[in-house]
Each structure stands twice: as C-alpha cells, then as structure tokens.
Design a protein around this motif. Structure first.
Motif, short mmCIF file in Angstrom:
data_model
loop_
_atom_site.label_atom_id
_atom_site.label_comp_id
_atom_site.label_asym_id
_atom_site.label_seq_id
_atom_site.Cartn_x
_atom_site.Cartn_y
_atom_site.Cartn_z
N VAL A 247 27.54 66.05 40.71
CA VAL A 247 26.25 65.63 40.17
C VAL A 247 25.30 65.32 41.32
CG1 VAL A 247 25.03 63.89 38.80
CG2 VAL A 247 27.28 64.70 38.07
N ILE A 248 24.08 65.80 41.20
CA ILE A 248 23.06 65.55 42.22
C ILE A 248 21.89 64.82 41.58
CG2 ILE A 248 21.44 66.60 43.84
CD1 ILE A 248 23.35 68.96 44.07
N ASP A 249 21.47 63.74 42.20
CA ASP A 249 20.32 62.98 41.72
C ASP A 249 19.05 63.63 42.28
OD1 ASP A 249 18.30 61.16 41.11
OD2 ASP A 249 19.56 59.41 41.50
N VAL A 250 18.23 64.18 41.40
CA VAL A 250 17.02 64.90 41.84
C VAL A 250 15.76 64.05 41.71
CG1 VAL A 250 18.03 67.12 41.20
CG2 VAL A 250 16.63 65.89 39.53
N THR A 251 15.93 62.74 41.49
CA THR A 251 14.79 61.85 41.23
C THR A 251 13.68 61.99 42.27
OG1 THR A 251 16.23 60.25 40.14
CG2 THR A 251 14.06 59.48 40.85
N ASN A 252 14.04 61.92 43.53
CA ASN A 252 13.03 61.96 44.59
C ASN A 252 13.22 63.15 45.52
OD1 ASN A 252 11.64 59.46 43.89
ND2 ASN A 252 13.52 58.43 44.57
N LYS A 253 13.78 64.21 44.99
CA LYS A 253 14.05 65.39 45.81
C LYS A 253 13.14 66.56 45.41
CE LYS A 253 18.92 64.84 47.12
NZ LYS A 253 19.15 63.49 46.60
N ALA A 254 12.66 67.27 46.42
CA ALA A 254 11.93 68.52 46.18
C ALA A 254 12.94 69.59 45.82
CB ALA A 254 11.15 68.93 47.42
N VAL A 255 12.48 70.66 45.18
CA VAL A 255 13.37 71.75 44.78
C VAL A 255 14.12 72.30 45.98
CG1 VAL A 255 13.42 74.14 43.93
CG2 VAL A 255 12.05 72.42 42.73
N GLU A 256 13.42 72.50 47.09
CA GLU A 256 14.05 73.06 48.29
C GLU A 256 15.16 72.15 48.80
OE1 GLU A 256 10.88 72.54 47.83
OE2 GLU A 256 9.78 74.42 48.09
N GLU A 257 14.91 70.84 48.76
CA GLU A 257 15.91 69.89 49.24
C GLU A 257 17.16 69.92 48.36
OE1 GLU A 257 16.25 65.09 50.30
OE2 GLU A 257 14.41 65.91 49.41
N THR A 258 16.96 69.91 47.05
CA THR A 258 18.10 69.98 46.13
C THR A 258 18.87 71.28 46.32
OG1 THR A 258 16.86 68.68 44.50
CG2 THR A 258 18.80 69.86 43.72
N ALA A 259 18.14 72.38 46.48
CA ALA A 259 18.78 73.68 46.68
C ALA A 259 19.66 73.69 47.92
CB ALA A 259 17.72 74.78 46.78
N ASN A 260 19.19 73.09 48.99
CA ASN A 260 19.98 73.04 50.22
C ASN A 260 21.25 72.22 50.04
OD1 ASN A 260 18.21 74.62 51.70
ND2 ASN A 260 16.99 72.88 52.38
N VAL A 261 21.16 71.14 49.27
CA VAL A 261 22.34 70.33 48.97
C VAL A 261 23.35 71.16 48.18
CG1 VAL A 261 23.21 68.31 47.73
CG2 VAL A 261 21.07 68.14 49.02
N ILE A 262 22.86 71.92 47.21
CA ILE A 262 23.73 72.76 46.38
C ILE A 262 24.41 73.83 47.23
CG2 ILE A 262 23.77 74.48 44.52
CD1 ILE A 262 21.52 72.86 43.17
N ILE A 263 23.63 74.48 48.08
CA ILE A 263 24.17 75.55 48.93
C ILE A 263 25.26 75.01 49.85
CG2 ILE A 263 23.62 77.13 50.82
CD1 ILE A 263 20.86 77.52 49.48
N GLU A 264 25.01 73.84 50.43
CA GLU A 264 26.01 73.23 51.31
C GLU A 264 27.28 72.89 50.53
OE1 GLU A 264 24.35 69.89 53.31
OE2 GLU A 264 22.80 71.05 54.33
N TYR A 265 27.11 72.38 49.33
CA TYR A 265 28.27 72.03 48.50
C TYR A 265 29.06 73.27 48.11
CZ TYR A 265 31.06 70.73 44.47
OH TYR A 265 32.11 70.58 43.59
N ILE A 266 28.36 74.30 47.65
CA ILE A 266 29.02 75.54 47.22
C ILE A 266 29.82 76.14 48.39
CG2 ILE A 266 28.62 77.93 46.52
CD1 ILE A 266 28.34 75.94 44.24
N ALA A 267 29.27 76.04 49.59
CA ALA A 267 29.93 76.61 50.79
C ALA A 267 31.25 75.92 51.11
CB ALA A 267 29.00 76.53 51.99
N THR A 268 31.40 74.69 50.67
CA THR A 268 32.60 73.92 51.04
C THR A 268 33.85 74.35 50.26
OG1 THR A 268 32.12 72.18 49.40
CG2 THR A 268 31.22 71.89 51.61
N TYR A 269 33.65 74.93 49.07
CA TYR A 269 34.83 75.30 48.28
C TYR A 269 35.09 76.79 48.25
CZ TYR A 269 32.33 77.10 44.14
OH TYR A 269 31.56 77.85 43.28
N LYS A 270 34.20 77.60 48.85
CA LYS A 270 34.42 79.05 48.87
C LYS A 270 35.51 79.40 49.86
CE LYS A 270 30.20 81.10 47.08
NZ LYS A 270 29.11 82.04 47.31
#
Length: 270
Positions: A247-270
């Motif tokens: 779960v990612i809290d997007v309250t104070n995050k820009a779309v680009e910032e959230t996207a980078n968090v997602i990409i980093e997370y996805i990369a950890t389990y591939k």
C-alpha cells in the motif's frame, strides 16, 4: 532477361538493405521479374562473410551490405574485389560523411534502430493496454498486467496507469466501491504486482468536492461526504488485507513520485 540474384548482408535484421535494394532494383525491373533477393541477417564474423562471398561467387550474385563496423565493411569489400564480385556499401559512405561533418566517431553498434523501434512499440502496446483495462473495464486484463492498481475513486489510478505505461509497464486498475464486489481475477494475481493506493480522508474530501464543482454539481453530494469516504477507505483496507498487497499513501505525492516508488518496489520482486 538476365536473372538477378541479390544478397543483402547485414549485422542487424537487414531491413534497411532490403528496402534500398528493392528501391534500386525497381528502377530497372518494376515488377521484379527474374529477381531474387536473399537476406543474410546478424552477420558479425569474418567467417560468415567469407562463406557468403563464396556463395555469391558460385551463384553469380550481387552483394548489398549494411555493416556498421568499419573493420567488417573493409573485410567484405576487399574480399569481393579479390573474387571480382560486385558489392554495394549502403551505410559506409553515410557514416563517413556524418563522422566528418560532426567530427565524432560512430558507435559502430549493430541494431540500434531496431532496438529503438522495439522499445517504441512496447510503449505503444503498454499505453493501449492501460486504456483498455482502465477503471476495471475488463477484469481479464488483471491476469495479463505487470502492475495492478487498486483504490477508491480519485486516488490517481488512471494518471498513474498512463505514466507507468510510458515506462513500458502494462497496467490495469480497479476502483474499489463497497457496493460492488471486486472481480475474482483480483484475488488470482500475484500479490506482489498489486499496489493499493490510499489517501487521507481530508485530502480525498477536498479533491472530491473540487471534482463535483468542476462538473457543475453541489459539493455536498454523498460522494464527497466524510462518512462515505471513511466507509470506502475501510472497505479498501479490507480488500488490501485479503490480497496482502503493498500500500502506498498518495496523500502528498505527485504522480511521478508515486510511480517511481511503484517501479522501485516492482523491481525488488522480479
């Protein structure tokens, strides 16, 4: 009419040499009668070049080549001259002129254009995927997606899907509403590729009110009421617990910032 046999030799897929050869031949034989074009792709060794030249001698073929490495071009050209085989260098003169004009040395890396084309088409495919499987339109897309976004309304699921699609990720998203059961496919996917998007009730209340006003509606509709928002977030948490996803809290995050968090997370389990 004389039979024409053309060997297209390339260190990549040979499309450029093939197109140029056909453009030249069409000026002599518009219907390509008595003409055979044979492509030899991914030629990156002198041994293969020697075999092709030997075959060209045997079959009386013209060689058209697009080799980006100067050493390979020189070897092929000298061998053709020795064997008295006609050869046409498609890319060499252009590289030489460009290098002189730019005062730079070419990379001499085969297949760069083809790699860029593949990258472009992957991005287009991902963008089309995001549009097709946006907002839970077709749950079958969840099983094909690289990333699945879930969240209540107005948590930036669609903008995030499009942003990630430009990074060549196939993204599907599903809105969570208490009155609607999530699709079965949502509980069939790998929980690691599912991302829950959460936002503070206060921020969501403000966003929804602004959304209603922009649509010319009253901002006191149930959609924007605090109790309704709390109910939706509680339901969201229930679904997230069932899936066991990040779960990612997007309250104070820009779309680009959230996207980078997602990409980093996805990369950890591939």
């Amino acid at each position: 009419m004389k039979r024409l046999l053309v060997f297209v030799v390339s260190d990549s897929v040979g499309e450029t040499g093939d197109h140029v050869a056909k453009a030249i031949i069409s000026q002599f034989r518009p219907s390509f009668e008595e003409t055979i074009i044979r492509r030899f792709p991914h030629i990156q060794s002198e041994e293969l070049i020697r075999k092709i030249v030997h075959l060209a001698v045997k079959q009386n073929a013209l060689i058209v080549y697009t080799l980006v490495q100067q050493e390979m071009r020189t070897f092929l050209n000298e061998l053709c001259e020795k064997e008295k085989i006609h050869a046409v260098d498609i890319i060499g003169p252009g590289l030489k002129s460009m290098a002189a004009f730019m005062e730079e040395i070419p990379l001499e890396t085969p297949g760069i254009v083809h790699q860029l084309d593949d990258d472009y088409f992957k991005k287009i495919e991902a963008i089309e995927f995001a549009v097709k499987y946006d907002d839970g339109r077709d749950p079958r897309g969840l099983l094909q997606a690289d990333i699945v976004l879930i969240g209540v309304s107005r948590t930036s699921k669609t903008p995030l899907s499009q942003y990630l699609a430009h990074k060549r990720y196939k993204v599907a998203n599903v809105p969570l509403v208490p009155e609607v059961d999530p699709p079965d496919e949502l509980f069939m996917i790998d929980s690691n590729k599912c991302i829950g998007l959460v936002i503070s009730p206060e921020k969501l209340n403000y966003i929804r009110k602004e959304r209603l006003i922009s649509l010319g509606l009253n901002d006191d509709a149930v959609y924007a009421q605090h109790n309704r928002i709390l109910e939706e977030i509680k339901y969201f948490e229930k679904i997230v617990d069932r899936i066991g996803c990040q779960v990612i809290d997007v309250t104070n995050k820009a779309v680009e910032e959230t996207a980078n968090v997602i990409i980093e997370y996805i990369a950890t389990y591939k």
